[in-house]
Design a protein around this motif. Structure first.
Motif, PDB file in Angstrom:
ATOM      1  N   HIS A 118       0.877  -1.097   0.159  1.00  0.00           N
ATOM      2  CA  HIS A 118      -0.279   0.086   0.487  1.00  0.00           C
ATOM      3  C   HIS A 118       0.987   1.405   0.050  1.00  0.00           C
ATOM      4  O   HIS A 118       0.094   1.815  -0.233  1.00  0.00           O
ATOM      5  CB  HIS A 118      -1.153  -0.022   0.961  1.00  0.00           C
ATOM      6  N   ALA A 119       1.977   0.882   0.726  1.00  0.00           N
ATOM      7  CA  ALA A 119       3.007   2.174   0.573  1.00  0.00           C
ATOM      8  C   ALA A 119       3.794   2.476  -0.318  1.00  0.00           C
ATOM      9  O   ALA A 119       4.279   3.874  -0.856  1.00  0.00           O
ATOM     10  CB  ALA A 119       4.239   2.119   1.593  1.00  0.00           C
ATOM     11  N   LYS A 120       4.173   1.668  -0.963  1.00  0.00           N
ATOM     12  CA  LYS A 120       4.959   1.275  -2.717  1.00  0.00           C
ATOM     13  C   LYS A 120       4.297   1.513  -4.070  1.00  0.00           C
ATOM     14  O   LYS A 120       4.579   1.464  -4.994  1.00  0.00           O
ATOM     15  CB  LYS A 120       5.763   1.066  -2.315  1.00  0.00           C
ATOM     16  N   ALA A 121       3.414   0.197  -3.902  1.00  0.00           N
ATOM     17  CA  ALA A 121       2.725   0.097  -5.673  1.00  0.00           C
ATOM     18  C   ALA A 121       1.476   0.571  -5.491  1.00  0.00           C
ATOM     19  O   ALA A 121       0.554   1.300  -5.033  1.00  0.00           O
ATOM     20  CB  ALA A 121       2.772  -1.954  -5.126  1.00  0.00           C
ATOM     21  N   ASN A 122       1.038   0.759  -6.766  1.00  0.00           N
ATOM     22  CA  ASN A 122       0.327   1.338  -7.158  1.00  0.00           C
ATOM     23  C   ASN A 122      -0.493   0.941  -9.035  1.00  0.00           C
ATOM     24  O   ASN A 122       0.700  -0.141  -9.160  1.00  0.00           O
ATOM     25  CB  ASN A 122      -0.065   2.157  -7.231  1.00  0.00           C
ATOM     26  N   GLU A 123      -1.093   0.688  -9.754  1.00  0.00           N
ATOM     27  CA  GLU A 123      -1.494   0.500 -11.019  1.00  0.00           C
ATOM     28  C   GLU A 123      -0.641   0.716 -11.881  1.00  0.00           C
ATOM     29  O   GLU A 123      -0.189  -0.202 -13.018  1.00  0.00           O
ATOM     30  CB  GLU A 123      -3.083   1.416 -11.356  1.00  0.00           C
ATOM     31  N   LYS A 124       0.491   1.994 -11.397  1.00  0.00           N
ATOM     32  CA  LYS A 124       1.598   2.388 -12.319  1.00  0.00           C
ATOM     33  C   LYS A 124       2.661   1.083 -11.726  1.00  0.00           C
ATOM     34  O   LYS A 124       3.936   1.294 -12.655  1.00  0.00           O
ATOM     35  CB  LYS A 124       1.901   3.766 -12.934  1.00  0.00           C
ATOM     36  N   LYS A 125       2.947   1.347 -10.656  1.00  0.00           N
ATOM     37  CA  LYS A 125       4.122   0.610 -10.938  1.00  0.00           C
ATOM     38  C   LYS A 125       3.923  -0.992  -9.437  1.00  0.00           C
ATOM     39  O   LYS A 125       3.366  -1.386  -9.110  1.00  0.00           O
ATOM     40  CB  LYS A 125       4.453   1.640  -8.684  1.00  0.00           C
ATOM     41  N   GLY A 126       4.131  -1.521 -10.334  1.00  0.00           N
ATOM     42  CA  GLY A 126       4.354  -3.116 -10.074  1.00  0.00           C
ATOM     43  C   GLY A 126       5.583  -3.929  -9.015  1.00  0.00           C
ATOM     44  O   GLY A 126       6.133  -3.242  -8.073  1.00  0.00           O
ATOM     45  N   ILE A 127       5.575  -5.110  -8.826  1.00  0.00           N
ATOM     46  CA  ILE A 127       6.407  -6.183  -7.479  1.00  0.00           C
ATOM     47  C   ILE A 127       7.003  -6.352  -8.824  1.00  0.00           C
ATOM     48  O   ILE A 127       6.623  -7.160  -9.977  1.00  0.00           O
ATOM     49  CB  ILE A 127       5.306  -6.523  -6.462  1.00  0.00           C
ATOM     50  N   LEU A 128       7.681  -7.326  -8.172  1.00  0.00           N
ATOM     51  CA  LEU A 128       9.132  -8.503  -9.109  1.00  0.00           C
ATOM     52  C   LEU A 128       9.126  -9.358  -7.957  1.00  0.00           C
ATOM     53  O   LEU A 128       9.869  -9.254  -7.097  1.00  0.00           O
ATOM     54  CB  LEU A 128      10.093  -7.745  -9.291  1.00  0.00           C
ATOM     55  N   VAL A 129       8.130 -11.002  -8.810  1.00  0.00           N
ATOM     56  CA  VAL A 129       8.297 -11.814  -7.842  1.00  0.00           C
ATOM     57  C   VAL A 129       9.369 -13.231  -8.444  1.00  0.00           C
ATOM     58  O   VAL A 129       8.898 -13.746  -8.943  1.00  0.00           O
ATOM     59  CB  VAL A 129       7.550 -12.194  -6.543  1.00  0.00           C
ATOM     60  N   SER A 130       9.451 -14.261  -7.273  1.00  0.00           N
ATOM     61  CA  SER A 130       9.411 -15.571  -7.973  1.00  0.00           C
ATOM     62  C   SER A 130       8.698 -15.933  -8.690  1.00  0.00           C
ATOM     63  O   SER A 130       7.710 -15.958  -7.836  1.00  0.00           O
ATOM     64  CB  SER A 130      10.816 -16.420  -7.296  1.00  0.00           C
TER      65      SER A 130
END
Lengths: 366, 366
Positions: B101-113
Motif C-alpha cells: 500500500h505504501a509503494k505499489a499502485n496501478e503504475k508501479k508493479g512488483i517483482l517476485v519469483s
C-alpha cells in the motif's frame, strides 16, 4: 524513498493511553491506575471465557479454522441470519477497512457525522477518498440528507455510528430506516453498532435489528464487535452482517487468519454467556447515573449517552486538556477529545469504586 | 451494487485445510488427524509461553499497549537494531500489505519469483499493481536482474522469500547483497525471512542479518514472524525491520491494536525461550532426513529445503491432487501445490511419529 502520495498525509488514530505507558512515564504503581479511556469493559472478561482461553492456550501454534464456521454459526443464531451474511474481522475496524477498499476511491467519497469514530476517515484516506462531514457534531439526518442530495454522485459510503463514539448520542431506528430508504441502492450504508448492545438495553427505540436491516436494504452493512459489551477489547474480533453480495465482496479483501486462534475460541464462548452481558449492561447504566448526577451538580454539560461512556463538554472556563493531563499524572487515564476539536472528555463508565475515585479527583480539577 | 473494479478479480489465498473441517466433512476423530499442511510448529508452543498466556488471559478485555514497547525492545535486543527500526504486524503478512500500500499502485508493479508466497501477489492486486514473475519457479537472480533491468521504471517492490515458501530453496546471503546493490534506492527490496531461523540453522551462508542488511541498504525491509520457529502460528505476530524512513511510512498504514493483548504477551515471552527454539530447529532437520530418505528410496524429486517443510514434486505418473485427496479422507492433511500450477505436495516436517505415519500412508498412494 518515495511513497504513494496519499500516505504522506494520513492521520494516525490517537488511541487511549495504555496503563503500561503511565507506569513507565509517571512511575505510578499499576494498582493505583484507573483507565477509563478506551471503553473497555470494566467487569473485564467473562470468567467462562477466561477459562476457555486457558483451555485452548496450548493451541497457540495452530492457525484458526479460517472458515470461522462455529463463530459464524453463533452469530447467525443470535441474529437469525445465515452464515453467508456474516464476515469476521480483526475488530469491526477491519470491516470498515474492507468496506472502504471495496467502495471508496479518489472519486468516490464518504459521508460521516461531524464528530464520530475516527477510523472511518483514516481508512477513507488510505484509498484517497474525500470526506464529507456534517456541520453538526452529533448525527443530524437532515444534514446527512442535504449533503447526500448535493453530492450524490461523489459519495459511495455513508457511516452512521449508532450509538455514536465518542459522543454517545443515538438516532432512533425508525429515523434511520426512513433515511436509508432515500439513499441510492449503489451507496453502501454502514450502521456501526459497536455499542448497540448498550443502546438497545437503554431504549428499544434505538435497536437496529441486523436481520430486518439487511432484509429491508440490499445496500446496508451492520457492524458489531466483541470489544465492548462482550469484554474482549484485547482480542480483536468484530463482524459485519449484510446481504451475500456485499459479504462476498468484502471477503475478497480479507486475508486468511485475520483473527487469532484464541480470539476465535473466546468469541464463540462469549456469545454463550448471557449473564455476563446482562451484568455488564446493568452495571453500566446504574453507574452512568453517578456521572450524570455529578455533571448536573457541577453544571457540566453532557450528552445523553447510549453507550458505555459519557462525554463531558466543558465551557471556556475549563480546559479539558489540562484536566486530563493533571489526572494522568495521578494515574487516572481519561480520553481527551481535543483531537476531535472539542473541549471535552470522554469517560468510560467503570465500576462503582473507580467511578467514585475518578469523580472525586475530577472535582478537584474543575 | 458496484464495487471498485480491481476487487472483482482478486485471487483468494488457499489456506491449508483446518483440522475442524476434516472432522466435519469426513467424520474423522480429532486424535486420528495429522495436519502437516500449514507449516505450524509440530512441537506446539513453548510451555513457558503457554503459561504466560494463561496468566494474562484475564486481561483479554484490555487493549494492548499499542506502542508494543516491550516487544520492540525484545526484537531490538535480538537483532541489535533500534526500536525505531521495528514495526509489528498481525503476522508478517500485514507488513507485506503495508509495504504494497505504501509503494505499489496501478503504475508501479512488483517483482517476485515464479513460485513463491501467494500473499505478495494478492496484496499487490489489492492496489491494482502489475506482477512481474520470473519463469523459474525457484529464485533465480539472473532472471530477477533481467526483468528488473527491462522494467525498472514500472517496478517499485521486489520480494525475495528467503528461504522460499512453498518450495524451500534459499539463496546465499552474499548473492542477495550483491543483487540489492544493483537495485535503485527508490525500489523497496523485501527480504521475507519468515523461515530464516531454519535456513541459518542449516547453513550460515544463508543467514541474512537484519542489522547488516538495513545498514547496507536504505531500501531494504526485512520481515520476520513468530508463526513458525517460535510456535505461535495461531497468534498472528510478525515484524518488519528497516530504516526509520520506511518504518515511519509503514506505521502510517497501521491501524491501532493490530495484534491482540495475548499475542503481544506471548511474543514477548517466546523471545525468551531459546531452548524451545533450539529444540524446534533440531527436531526439524533431524526429521527432514526421514523425508529425504523416503524421497530417494521412492524416486520422488524434492527440493533441498531450508525451511520447516519439504516439497515433493511428482512426475506424470503421479497426481498430487489425487494423493492429497486420498490422504485427506484418512485424516492426513498435506498441502497440494496445484494452486501454484505444480504437481507437487508440500509437507510440514512433523514429529517423528507423525512423519512415520504420513510416509507409511503416502507410500500406499504412490
Amino acid at each position: 524513498m518515495k511513497f504513494n502520495s496519499h500516505i504522506e498525509n494520513l492521520p494516525i488514530y490517537e488511541a487511549g493511553k495504555p496503563i503500561e505507558l503511565v507506569i513507565r512515564e509517571f512511575g505510578i504503581d499499576q494498582n493505583d491506575i484507573i483507565k477509563l479511556a478506551s471503553n473497555e469493559n470494566p467487569l473485564g472478561t467473562s470468567k467462562k471465557v477466561i477459562e476457555k482461553i486457558k483451555n485452548v492456550a496450548q493451541n497457540s501454534s495452530l492457525y484458526p479454522d479460517d472458515s470461522y464456521y462455529e463463530l459464524k454459526d453463533g452469530l447467525s443464531n443470535l441474529y437469525k441470519v445465515e452464515p453467508k451474511n456474516v464476515i469476521i474481522g480483526s475488530g469491526s475496524d477491519q470491516i470498515i477497512e474492507f468496506a472502504l477498499h471495496a467502495k471508496a476511491n479518489e472519486k468516490k467519497g464518504i459521508l460521516v457525522s461531524g464528530v464520530t469514530f475516527a477510523m472511518y476517515e483514516i481508512y477513507a484516506k488510505h484509498v484517497g477518498a474525500k470526506i464529507y462531514k456534517t456541520k453538526s457534531k452529533e448525527h443530524n439526518l437532515a444534514e446527512f440528507r442535504e449533503i447526500y442530495r448535493t453530492n450524490k454522485n461523489d459519495i459511495s459510503v455513508i457511516f452512521l455510528c449508532l450509538p455514536n463514539n465518542p459522543l454517545g448520542e443515538c438516532l432512533d431506528a425508525d429515523e434511520v430506516f426512513s433515511f436509508i430508504k432515500d439513499v441510492s441502492e449503489d451507496t453502501l450504508v454502514v450502521i456501526d453498532g459497536a455499542y448497540m448492545e448498550f443502546a438497545k438495553f437503554k431504549s428499544s427505540k434505538k435497536e437496529i435489528d441486523p436481520k430486518t436491516l439487511i432484509q429491508t436494504f440490499s445496500n446496508a452493512l451492520y457492524l458489531g464487535t466483541f470489544s465492548k459489551a462482550y469484554g474482549l477489547g484485547g482480542m480483536r474480533v468484530g463482524y459485519g452482517i449484510a446481504n451475500e453480495e456485499i459479504i462476498k465482496a468484502l471477503h475478497r479483501l480479507r486475508a486468511p487468519f485475520n483473527i487469532t486462534t484464541l480470539s476465535l475460541a473466546a468469541a464463540i464462548e462469549a456469545l454463550k454467556d448471557n449473564d455476563f452481558l446482562k451484568e455488564t449492561l446493568e452495571n453500566n447504566f446504574k453507574e452512568m447515573k453517578v456521572y450524570e448526577e455529578f455533571a448536573k451538580e457541577n453544571s457540566i454539560e453532557f450528552i445523553e449517552s447510549y453507550t458505555n461512556f459519557i462525554t463531558f463538554i466543558f465551557d471556556q472556563h475549563q480546559n479539558a486538556t489540562k484536566i486530563c493531563d493533571n489526572l494522568l499524572k495521578q494515574g487516572i487515564i481519561l480520553r481527551n477529545l481535543k483531537s476531535y476539536s472539542m473541549n471535552a472528555i470522554r469517560i468510560t463508565i467503570g465500576k462503582n469504586e473507580q467511578n467514585r475515585r475518578v469523580l472525586d479527583m475530577l472535582k478537584k480539577e474543575i
